[in-house]
Design a protein around this motif. Structure first.
Motif, PDB file in Angstrom:
ATOM      1  N   ARG A   1     -12.864   4.847  20.348  1.00 22.77           N
ATOM      2  CA  ARG A   1     -13.265   3.917  18.974  1.00 22.77           C
ATOM      3  C   ARG A   1     -14.108   5.211  18.611  1.00 22.77           C
ATOM      4  O   ARG A   1     -14.679   6.038  19.033  1.00 22.77           O
ATOM      5  N   PRO A   2     -14.624   5.187  17.112  1.00 20.57           N
ATOM      6  CA  PRO A   2     -15.145   6.073  16.412  1.00 20.57           C
ATOM      7  C   PRO A   2     -16.625   6.532  17.109  1.00 20.57           C
ATOM      8  O   PRO A   2     -17.063   7.729  16.938  1.00 20.57           O
ATOM      9  N   LYS A   3     -17.171   5.568  17.769  1.00 24.59           N
ATOM     10  CA  LYS A   3     -18.679   5.932  18.090  1.00 24.59           C
ATOM     11  C   LYS A   3     -18.780   5.759  19.567  1.00 24.59           C
ATOM     12  O   LYS A   3     -19.718   6.306  20.475  1.00 24.59           O
TER      13      LYS A   3
ATOM     14  N   ARG B   1     -22.038   7.228  22.005  1.00 22.30           N
ATOM     15  CA  ARG B   1     -22.499   6.264  22.790  1.00 22.30           C
ATOM     16  C   ARG B   1     -22.715   6.555  24.130  1.00 22.30           C
ATOM     17  O   ARG B   1     -23.489   6.256  25.017  1.00 22.30           O
TER      18      ARG B   1
ATOM     19  N   ASP C   1     -10.222  -1.738  27.973  1.00 24.32           N
ATOM     20  CA  ASP C   1      -9.603  -2.480  26.889  1.00 24.32           C
ATOM     21  C   ASP C   1      -8.192  -1.787  26.613  1.00 24.32           C
ATOM     22  O   ASP C   1      -8.060  -0.771  26.160  1.00 24.32           O
TER      23      ASP C   1
ATOM     24  N   ARG D   1      -1.806  -6.296  25.774  1.00 22.02           N
ATOM     25  CA  ARG D   1      -3.033  -6.404  25.813  1.00 22.02           C
ATOM     26  C   ARG D   1      -3.704  -7.035  27.125  1.00 22.02           C
ATOM     27  O   ARG D   1      -3.125  -7.821  27.739  1.00 22.02           O
TER      28      ARG D   1
ATOM     29  N   GLU E   1     -20.521  -0.635  28.879  1.00 23.25           N
ATOM     30  CA  GLU E   1     -19.959  -2.052  28.547  1.00 23.25           C
ATOM     31  C   GLU E   1     -19.284  -1.791  27.502  1.00 23.25           C
ATOM     32  O   GLU E   1     -17.770  -2.056  27.126  1.00 23.25           O
ATOM     33  N   ASP E   2     -19.737  -1.329  26.362  1.00 21.44           N
ATOM     34  CA  ASP E   2     -19.125  -1.242  24.975  1.00 21.44           C
ATOM     35  C   ASP E   2     -18.569   0.419  24.832  1.00 21.44           C
ATOM     36  O   ASP E   2     -18.871   0.654  23.777  1.00 21.44           O
TER      37      ASP E   2
ATOM     38  N   GLY F   1     -16.016   1.760  24.195  1.00 18.41           N
ATOM     39  CA  GLY F   1     -14.947   2.156  22.765  1.00 18.41           C
ATOM     40  C   GLY F   1     -13.845   2.830  23.380  1.00 18.41           C
ATOM     41  O   GLY F   1     -13.201   3.543  22.628  1.00 18.41           O
TER      42      GLY F   1
ATOM     43  N   LEU G   1      -9.987   3.111  24.658  1.00 15.25           N
ATOM     44  CA  LEU G   1      -8.752   2.176  24.633  1.00 15.25           C
ATOM     45  C   LEU G   1      -7.727   2.784  25.323  1.00 15.25           C
ATOM     46  O   LEU G   1      -7.207   3.815  25.125  1.00 15.25           O
TER      47      LEU G   1
ATOM     48  N   GLY H   1     -18.473 -14.054  29.370  1.00 13.63           N
ATOM     49  CA  GLY H   1     -17.778 -12.777  28.893  1.00 13.63           C
ATOM     50  C   GLY H   1     -16.520 -12.815  28.428  1.00 13.63           C
ATOM     51  O   GLY H   1     -15.716 -13.658  29.088  1.00 13.63           O
ATOM     52  N   TRP H   2     -15.922 -12.208  27.901  1.00 13.99           N
ATOM     53  CA  TRP H   2     -14.796 -12.374  27.169  1.00 13.99           C
ATOM     54  C   TRP H   2     -13.710 -11.487  27.951  1.00 13.99           C
ATOM     55  O   TRP H   2     -12.616 -11.679  28.133  1.00 13.99           O
ATOM     56  N   ARG H   3     -14.165 -10.496  28.623  1.00 15.01           N
ATOM     57  CA  ARG H   3     -13.218  -9.595  29.488  1.00 15.01           C
ATOM     58  C   ARG H   3     -12.847 -10.334  30.889  1.00 15.01           C
ATOM     59  O   ARG H   3     -13.839 -11.231  31.191  1.00 15.01           O
TER      60      ARG H   3
END
Lengths: 860, 473
Positions: free
Chosen positions: A110-112, A116, A135, A140, A205-206, A208, A210, A443-445
């Protein structure tokens, strides 16, 4: 930040490419689309891909973005080789690059992501790398790899994806991808190497990142080859899987016990109950429990909760049984869910335990309680607390095993408050404001680190799933003394002297009673050993149940087919294990050696079968010769026997028996004076001192006593029965005095005696003979075992053939009664011969060999 | 491509001067003495960062010694760089008109590369066209699915999670300028509405509450709401997206900035031990409601939802279950109005020709010209019932003495008469779009002058309110 600093390349992205010619573009574009205030250089490493499209794509991008995208072709060498090449090029060509990101050609960012990730690396200067959650797109799935980094867990599963940002320092420390790992998991191996080099990771955690998931991929291939790859990893990182290392990591990262000290209202977290630990308030502990409940994959909590008082634990420590108590409680809690320990003052000179699964209310008196945290969490979710509250009643609903341990009689009684303190803690936890929220998974993961809930199982895997004794290696030289039982036998006495001597050589001995749950543990034992432990395994039998034999001695069933995990778990932390006629315990010696523990068989005598055939521990040890580093026979004669039975000479280190207690010089002199001043007209004082069982030839003794009686002879028979057998002959029984245990009592007894009679059917090298001779008692003994090694007929005593021993003994007694000059001459020579016999010197050769073994292990 | 890019031609040191004529069209790379490194004519190193070996066109031999050097360089290409075909050789050792011949040779090579590049680009353009066509087809199919949904299914956003407010816990107070962040306890795909609960309206009507929905992994804000303070009331505040978030799962976070003049108090739900989910250290989670819809698709905005800033004004509104649930009894008979989860509808039970009515506050949104929805008498037998819709301005509530206000001309539908157990669609067409928020009244009465032995099970189902733009559809 200056424009120059802003624009410099701080991160290099290395993309190894092989056969992902079309998907590669997405990876490249995702790097070019990075939003960061620093420069990023992209290095495309073509691993000799046979598709021309790969080169064409790479060249187009390199030409379109000169200086930012670099194309590096190389001959095909595999993924590890390709990554290494790209990393090496990046670090050499771009000295300002601080970190390298590894992006597989079919994945995306992801772009950031890189901005990060670099910020995370800066925020955690202690971290060597930042790793993502996974992710997945394509098929999926979102896996949560969050929570504190754990080297312990990382050795069990791959928690760090290759798509991590890795600090330059890691590579500069020499950590590279191992090119021999061609079938997969090369990233896992890389990070294990980085951890071994002292680096740790941190999860972002985030991030980014994939990950493209397809039904068929290199990962899938790796999973198919999983077993072989894991084996290779274990071979390469052997240290990481050693019990000592796993125990250390467990202590630091995932302590096994949450110990609620009710008298301090504090919770200590530790794997080793004797170590200083993290301490929490009950509120902070409550938050941890509930946090772990809400997301066990991210948030660890100790797998066992213990409730005790600090005073109670101190008492256990004073009794040298603290670590053993935790081990035994854990084993019991494993089976039942809840275990409890009740401490009570026992009999003088004894220690022991009993176990019950139907305590019928006695659990309320327990001083220590342990519960599996998983069970605790279940009870916290119950609508009503009635079930768990019934612990405080005779009609206890939860399954519980109660251990009752007898401590030294002088131990101060400690109020048993564990159950009530536990229920009070449960009430606090149930009343916690976190309770309702923690029941919801927010948490969704999907939490993918399932093993975080049970990290204590990791060490167990190395110990045949046995409960791991909760003790850290502390740099000391710890020696395990294994005995099937401890009563008043000669082997136990030898063991006690061994222990005293080992201490003088800088070792710390620990006592392990294998077959009984009750033992004669004197104050001296307690003072000399670092810990006292009972195996308390109903399945363990030193002898019996075997299907085969070696040289006529049955190989015990437990040795060959038993569940060894429990004993392995109890002994894993030691440096040396010495089996004192431990029987079936020989079956674990090979496994202990593989754990790096030096193993020794201490041998004393061969037993005799019902028909007089030699059998026993001597033969069994020969059967397990491969599993022992050393053999320590109690006499040179037995040493010769060992060699004759095929044990290599270099493995045989004789530890000749010596008197079992010191004789201070002034007492020796007093004894000499007293003996010299005795009236020759007095009856000859004859003594038997030892166990009253069949081995000792009691029927022969009885015959002698019947014929050699007062007024010429004055008899004493001192001893106790160790094993059940035939009743004592009446003449013997009439003279029996209780067992003497203290040196003072024994010295006084030897001072009294003129002659010691020992007409055994078989022996090793009895300590009684050595002690008696040391004080000038003339010994009349049968020529069995290694007796002739010290007793020389007509020189320092009387040595009789077993055949005709009764007549020979009577004749000798008659002679000595009449010829006091002979008595005196033999007495003086006996004393002189025993003067130099000393346990410290006897143990020296073995101690030196063991110490040499430590040095050699340290150098490897 | 960088304007300064040139292909690379490799020469030996002894040929460097002779080859300098090529500088105009190529970068000349001279092999070093170690046969492994390369420099330009100024002596600067040339490596992968400068395009070696990818941009190398050929090895140019202008002298016999160069041919030996080529063999070494060729081996380097095969062994070090894995180039199976090695390093091409251009042998011009015997050339008569050297410069012209070399230029021609380079031109031939470049032409060949250009042809391959053209072929590759043509193929890529064809692939893009194919993908574009597939994309168009898929978008069309998706649009058809959306339209079907809206028409047939009366698309309703699903309430997927409720963290109920706990009045026993202290409210989370925001002072002017305060900012808090609440991580949402759900993944992002399909997220369409977020509800937060206010303990009370702010004392001062000045200022606004700014709410931003952000996706952590992308680091992007996907929606903003600015709610003027005077519009904030006690109870749930629903923030709606015109289009549900797409299928790419990320972590959603709600950021609230209070720019009012007095305190704003938000209702808490429950404490949670994980600090990631607490809006403020030690504080409980906010009371929340989350709705979802088909990821990436549009659904009619709920009438009780605030649309995001910069979102296009909705063309239609969903007067759905959440609106029906909060309907109030505007009948004299207590209990005449009741929401039924079983029927997913609102009972408005008449007993006679006297009108029974339910009122949904604010359901008539500005711009609406057409409201329609299903009605049915949910019983097998019984009297016929008449159904109607009516609209009245929100401020009419206060003036009303009787249970119903005076409805303006054109603000009441015709009465629709139905026998029991028959479903029909009821319509209210407005001659002018609503200029301000209106309350919607759902009216029912027993047809004729009969009196039912018991209240009749007249049921209203979810409705759609359309603006003029789409009302014709």
């Amino acid at each position: 930040m200056s424009a120059e600093v802003l624009s410099r390349d701080r991160v290099a992205v290395v993309v190894p490419i092989y056969r992902h010619s079309a998907l590669l573009i997405e990876a490249i574009e995702s790097v070019l689309a990075q939003e960061a205030e620093f420069g990023i250089v992209l290095i495309l490493v073509n691993d000799g891909c046979p598709f021309a499209e790969t080169e064409a794509t790479c060249l187009d991008y390199a030409r379109a973005h000169p200086g930012r995208v670099i194309y590096l072709p190389k001959p095909n060498g595999g993924l590890s080789d390709t990554r290494n090449r790209g990393i090496r090029f990046a670090l050499e060509t771009f000295p300002e690059v601080e970190a390298v990101y590894l992006l597989d050609a079919d994945n995306r960012l992801r772009p950031k992501a890189l901005a990060r990730a670099l910020a995370a690396l800066e925020a955690h200067p202690e971290a060597g790398w930042v790793y993502p959650n996974i992710d997945m797109f394509g098929q999926r799935y979102a896996g949560d790899y969050g929570g504190p980094y754990s080297q312990l867990l990382h050795a069990q599963m791959n928690i760090c994806e290759a798509g991590s940002l890795i600090r330059r320092a890691v590579f500069e420390a020499g950590v590279v991808f191992d090119t021999s790992f061609r079938k997969g998991f090369e990233d896992w191996e890389f990070f294990l190497s980085a951890a071994a080099a002292g680096f740790t990771g941190v999860n972002l955690e985030d991030f980014g990142f994939l990950y493209r998931k397809r039904p068929e991929s290199m990962l899938r291939e790796a999973e198919r080859e999983g077993a072989a790859i894991r084996l290779a990893m274990r071979e390469k990182h052997r240290e990481a899987f050693r019990p000592a290392m796993l125990m250390r990591l467990e202590q630091a990262e995932a302590p096994r016990f949450a110990i609620y000290l009710s008298d301090r209202d504090e919770v200590a977290l530790s794997s080793d109950p004797g170590q200083e630990t993290e301490r929490l308030s009950p509120e902070a502990f409550s938050q941890r429990i509930w946090l772990s409940q809400s997301d066990p994959s991210r948030h660890p909590s100790p797998p066992f909760m213990v409730v005790a008082t600090e005073a109670g634990l101190e008492q256990l420590e004073a009794a040298k049984m603290l670590h053993w108590a935790f081990w035994a409680l854990e084993a019991a809690a494993d089976q039942k869910g809840i275990s409890a320990l009740l401490l009570q003052p026992g009999s003088e000179g004894r220690a022991g335990l009993s176990q019950s699964d139907r305590p019928e209310g006695r659990q309320v008196l327990a001083n220590v309680l342990m519960i599996r945290t998983a069970l605790l969490r279940e009870t916290l979710q119950d609508e009503s607390a009635a079930w768990i509250n019934s612990l405080a009643s005779a009609a206890c609903q939860p399954a519980i095993r109660l251990l009752e341990l007898n401590l030294p009689p002088q131990s101060a009684p400690i109020a048993g408050t564990a159950v009530f303190s536990f229920l009070s803690m449960v009430q606090r936890l149930r009343a916690s404001p976190w309770r309702r929220g923690a029941m919801m998974q927010l948490g969704w993961r999907k939490g993918d680190i399932a093993i975080r809930e049970a990290p204590h199982l990791i060490l167990r895997r190395e110990l045949s799933d046995g409960v791991a004794y909760p003790r850290l290696r502390d740099g000391g030289r710890h020696v395990g003394i294994l005995l099937p039982l401890i009563e008043f036998g000669g082997v136990e006495k030898v063991a006690l002297n061994f222990v005293r001597a080992l201490r003088s050589w800088g070792f710390e001995p620990h006592l392990f009673v294998l077959e009984r749950s009750d033992a004669a543990i004197s104050d001296e034992w307690r003072a000399l050993v670092g810990s006292i432990n009972f195996l308390a395994d109903p399945a363990f039998r030193a002898w019996g149940g075997g299907q085969g034999a070696y040289l006529g001695t049955e190989v015990p069933g437990w040795a060959q087919d038993g569940a060894h995990g429990r004993l392995l778990g109890m002994l894993h932390w030691l440096d040396v294990v010495i089996s004192f006629h431990g029987g079936a315990a020989a079956g674990v010696m090979g496994q202990l050696r593989r754990l790096g523990i030096q193993t020794v068989s201490s041998l004393h005598l061969s037993d005799l079968s019902a028909f007089g055939r030699p059998v026993g521990n001597t033969y069994l040890s020969a059967a397990y010769e491969h599993a022992f580093d050393y053999f320590a026979p109690c006499s040179h004669q037995l040493a010769d026997w060992c060699h004759a039975m095929g044990i290599p000479q270099d493995k045989i280190v004789a530890v000749p028996n010596a008197p079992s207690f010191p004789l201070p010089a002034e007492i020796a002199q007093a004894s000499l004076r007293q003996r010299a001043g005795r009236d020759p007209a007095e009856p000859l004082r004859v003594m038997y001192l030892g166990r009253l069982d069949a081995q000792k030839g009691l029927e022969r003794l009885a015959e002698v006593m019947t014929s050699a009686e007062a007024p010429r002879f004055d008899w004493r028979v001192i001893g106790g029965a160790v094993m059940a057998g035939a009743p004592l002959p009446a003449v013997v029984a009439r003279h029996v005095e209780p067992v003497l245990t203290s040196p003072e009592e024994l010295i006084a007894a030897y001072d009294w005696a003129d002659v010691l009679v020992l007409l055994s059917g078989y022996e090793g090298l009895p300590l009684t003979i050595l002690e008696a001779m040391r004080q000038g008692v003339v010994v009349i003994a049968t020529d069995v075992g290694a007796v002739s090694e010290v007793l020389h007929d007509g020189e320092n005593g009387v040595l009789l053939p077993l055949e005709g021993a009764v007549l020979g003994c009577l004749s000798a007694l008659d002679r000595l009664s009449r010829d006091r000059a002979l008595l005196r001459r033999l007495s003086e020579r006996a004393r002189a011969d025993m003067n130099a016999r000393d346990w410290v010197e006897a143990v020296r050769p073995l101690a030196q060999r063991l110490q040499a073994g430590f040095k050699s292990a340290a150098q490897k | 491509m960088d304007e300064s890019w040139k292909p690379i031609v490799i020469v030996v040191n002894s040929d460097a001067k002779s080859a300098s004529f090529l500088s105009a069209i190529a970068q000349v790379a001279v092999i070093g003495a170690d046969d492994r490194t390369f420099c330009d004519l100024e002596g600067n190193l040339i490596g992968p960062a400068q395009g070696l070996p990818g941009d190398v066109l050929c090895f140019l031999a202008l002298s016999r010694s160069a041919l030996e050097a080529h063999a070494i360089a060729d081996r380097l290409w095969r062994v070090e760089f894995g180039v199976a075909d090695g390093l091409d050789l251009e042998d011009h050792t015997r050339a008569r008109n050297r410069e012209a011949e070399v230029f021609a040779a380079i031109a031939r090579r470049l032409s060949s590369q250009l042809r391959r590049s053209h072929a590759g680009k043509t193929r890529l353009m064809r692939e893009v066209a194919l993908l574009r066509r597939d994309h168009d087809n898929m978008q069309g199919a998706f649009a058809s699915l959306e339209a079907y949904f809206h028409r047939i299914v009366r698309s309703e956003r699903s309430l997927t999670m409720t963290l109920s407010p706990d009045p026993g816990l202290p409210a989370l107070s925001l002072r002017p300028g305060d900012e808090i962040e609440q991580r949402l306890p759900a993944d992002s795909p399909g997220l369409s509405d977020i509800g937060i609960c206010l303990r009370s309206a702010p004392v001062s009507g000045a200022g606004s509450l700014r709410v931003t929905l952000e996706l952590l992994e992308d680091g992007e804000a996907v929606a903003d709401w600015v709610i003027p303070a005077h519009q904030l009331t006690e109870g749930w505040l629903r923030l709606s997206l015109a289009r549900a978030l797409g299928p790419d799962p990320q972590t959603a976070v709600l950021r609230l900035v209070w720019e009012g003049e007095s305190e704003l108090r938000l209702m808490p739900s429950m404490p949670h031990p994980d600090p990631r989910f607490t809006p403020r250290s030690g504080a409980p989670m906010l009371a929340l409601r989350l709705w979802k819809f088909v990821p990436g698709t549009q659904a009619a905005l709920p009438v009780d939802g605030h649309p995001a800033q910069l979102a296009p004004m909705p063309d239609e509104w969903n007067i759905g279950l959440s609106a029906l649930r909060r309907a109030q009894n505007a009948s004299p008979e207590p209990g005449a109005v009741e929401f039924s989860d079983l029927r997913t509808g609102l009972f408005v039970r008449p007993k006679s020709e006297a009108v029974a009515a339910a009122r949904i506050d604010g359901a008539g949104r500005p711009g609406m010209v057409h409201i329609f929805g299903g009605v049915k008498t949910e019983q097998e037998a019984g009297p016929e019932v008449e159904y109607a819709y009516a609209l009245a301005p929100a401020n009419a509530r206060k003036r009303v003495a009787s249970h119903l206000p005076q409805f303006d001309q054109g603000r009441v539908s015709d009465w629709l008469r139905l026998p029991p157990n028959e479903w029909r669609e009821l319509h209210l067409f407005l001659d002018q779009p609503l200029a301000e928020p209106h309350d919607l009244y759902l009216l029912s009465r027993v047809a004729g002058k009969s009196v039912a032995p018991a209240p009749v099970e007249a049921c209203f189902f979810r409705m759609i309110g359309k603006t003029a733009k789409v009302a014709a559809e």
